[in-house]
Design an enzyme around this catalytic site. Sequence first.
Site, PDB file in Angstrom:
ATOM      1  CG  HIS A 167      -2.080  -0.974   1.409  1.00  0.00           C
ATOM      2  ND1 HIS A 167      -1.804  -2.342   1.487  1.00  0.00           N
ATOM      3  CD2 HIS A 167      -3.351  -0.664   1.430  1.00  0.00           C
ATOM      4  CE1 HIS A 167      -3.406  -2.804   1.481  1.00  0.00           C
ATOM      5  NE2 HIS A 167      -3.915  -1.898   1.286  1.00  0.00           N
ATOM      6  CG  ASN A 201       4.567  -4.373   2.436  1.00  0.00           C
ATOM      7  OD1 ASN A 201       4.300  -3.295   2.696  1.00  0.00           O
ATOM      8  ND2 ASN A 201       3.938  -5.395   2.309  1.00  0.00           N
ATOM      9  CD  GLU A 229      11.724  19.462  -4.374  1.00  0.00           C
ATOM     10  OE1 GLU A 229      12.707  20.053  -4.399  1.00  0.00           O
ATOM     11  OE2 GLU A 229      10.675  19.998  -4.108  1.00  0.00           O
ATOM     12  CG  ASP A 286       8.357  22.284  -6.705  1.00  0.00           C
ATOM     13  OD1 ASP A 286       8.813  22.048  -5.410  1.00  0.00           O
ATOM     14  OD2 ASP A 286       8.170  23.236  -7.180  1.00  0.00           O
ATOM     15  CG  PHE A 287       7.776  16.489  -3.092  1.00  0.00           C
ATOM     16  CD1 PHE A 287       6.787  15.674  -2.983  1.00  0.00           C
ATOM     17  CD2 PHE A 287       8.976  16.047  -3.479  1.00  0.00           C
ATOM     18  CE1 PHE A 287       6.527  14.530  -3.675  1.00  0.00           C
ATOM     19  CE2 PHE A 287       9.006  14.724  -4.181  1.00  0.00           C
ATOM     20  CZ  PHE A 287       7.765  14.161  -4.245  1.00  0.00           C
ATOM     21  CD  GLN A 340       8.855  24.912  -2.335  1.00  0.00           C
ATOM     22  OE1 GLN A 340       9.230  24.017  -3.478  1.00  0.00           O
ATOM     23  NE2 GLN A 340       8.234  25.797  -2.625  1.00  0.00           N
ATOM     24  CD  GLU A 380      11.338  21.746  -1.296  1.00  0.00           C
ATOM     25  OE1 GLU A 380      12.374  21.931  -2.048  1.00  0.00           O
ATOM     26  OE2 GLU A 380      10.159  21.513  -1.422  1.00  0.00           O
TER      27      GLU A 380
END
Length: 273
Positions: free
Chosen positions: A123, A154, A247, A253-254, A263, A267
């Site tokens: 998931h 996982n 990124e 682009d977060f 940012q 980042e």
Amino acid sequence: MLVGLVTACSWLSQRFEEEKISPSEQTTPKFPAERNFLALGNPSGASTNFSTNPNNVLLVSDAYVVSYNNAKLIANWAAWRLTASDFGDAGRQNNFRPNPVLPSQWRAVTTRDYTGSGFDRGHLCPSADRTATPELNSETFLMTNITPQTPELNQGPWEKLETYSRSLARRDVDLIIYAGGAGSRGRTKNGIFIPAEFWKIIVVVSAGADISAVNRNTRVIAVSMPNLNGIKESNWRDFRTTVRQIEQKTGNDFLSNLPPDLQNFLETRIDTR
Ligand code: MN
């Protein structure tokens, strides 16, 4: 036999209903504030219009959103918010199934596509993050939220970070989360793209806060974990990285809705808690 006929008729009329709605007629969704999963930004500019870019389609659920990639047959990323009210009594529905919103001419991945692949049905938005109602839990079992993850990823550090995240959200904070894959390990025998790594970005805000509360003291957890076996006992903290690195690996682009200075600050810092 009558029951069979009635069932067939209702199935046919349901199909007919679905086909009347052209995917391209979908418009940008309006979110209630607590379900604005893209408050920090839409990292790849995904569109709800299926024909704009079939490899960057925004699929909207009440439980989370994903950018779906029709060439890879998995999501590029998923985004959701985790808050104390997301926890309830709903059990794990376990109803892995193809996503019915995909255009009929697209290949909809089924749970059987993962059988014998050597990979778990991993998931992106975890089942255990959505236990408020059976319906919300069920949304996490749409195959468009599922990715091929090695069992040891996982069930190892990926799951440990999920568990840690829920422990935070049960207290006095909300988490704004993005998760997805990067790089390539080829395809499964049924053609599903296998990312070389799975990354996650978690922005920790006080409960109910909107993004105007994000500042230089805001905790941002970024990890990138190899999609390999042999890491089951690894600590998720060993895979911490910067948002900027993710990124660069993904081309996304977060946090793009934050002011550029903030940012840039958030980042390029690695979480240490
Ligand atoms: Mn950014």
